[in-house]
Motif scaffolding. Structure first.
Motif, short mmCIF file in Angstrom:
data_model
loop_
_atom_site.label_atom_id
_atom_site.label_comp_id
_atom_site.label_asym_id
_atom_site.label_seq_id
_atom_site.Cartn_x
_atom_site.Cartn_y
_atom_site.Cartn_z
N HIS A 1 6.75 12.07 4.38
CA HIS A 1 5.80 12.19 3.27
C HIS A 1 6.25 11.40 2.04
N ASP A 2 7.56 11.10 1.96
CA ASP A 2 8.06 10.27 0.86
C ASP A 2 7.61 8.82 1.01
N ASP A 3 7.17 8.43 2.21
CA ASP A 3 6.72 7.06 2.46
C ASP A 3 5.25 6.86 2.14
N ILE A 4 4.58 7.91 1.71
CA ILE A 4 3.14 7.85 1.44
C ILE A 4 2.89 7.92 -0.07
N VAL A 5 2.02 7.03 -0.52
CA VAL A 5 1.57 7.04 -1.91
C VAL A 5 0.06 7.31 -1.87
N VAL A 6 -0.42 8.19 -2.75
CA VAL A 6 -1.85 8.46 -2.79
C VAL A 6 -2.45 7.75 -4.01
N LEU A 7 -3.39 6.84 -3.74
CA LEU A 7 -4.09 6.10 -4.78
C LEU A 7 -5.56 6.41 -4.69
#
Length: 118
Positions: free
Chosen positions: A107-113
């Motif tokens: 989940h640290d590899d995911i960015v929510v834009l």
């Protein structure tokens, strides 16, 4: 008072002919299958917002699609490359516009834009 439109519009908001007319009038520009109003900056948030209107919520943009969102690619890929966390147990409906695969992802590899996981 009339309702205010979102800054990114998809064919779910207005018919494709209307969206095309707004672009022809110079009030908006194309962002993949959507349009963005001209007062909206053409950046990663706008591209992610356009993709959020097309993707099921559990899918994560990756590879060429992620590169397009971040501005590395000028044009969106013909088929968006997305993945699903194997732990999510999501079975998205078939969509010819998407290449979907299951992956193990932190989940640290995911960015929510703008509502899109990248």
């Amino acid at each position: 008072m009339s309702p205010r439109l979102n800054s990114v519009l998809s064919p779910r908001d207005l018919p494709r002919a209307e969206l095309g007319a707004i672009v022809l009038d110079g009030e908006a520009y194309r962002v993949d299958e959507c349009i963005a109003l001209i007062d909206q900056a053409a950046g990663p948030e706008t591209r992610a917002a356009a993709l959020a209107l097309l993707l099921p919520p559990r899918l994560i943009a990756e590879q060429h699609t992620a590169a397009w969102i971040w501005g590395v690619l000028r044009e969106p890929p013909a088929r968006h490359q997305v993945c699903s966390d194997i732990a999510a147990r999501a079975r998205p409906a078939f969509d010819a516009r998407l290449d979907v695969r299951e992956v193990v992802i932190l989940h640290d590899d995911i960015v929510v834009l703008s509502g899109t996981a990248v």
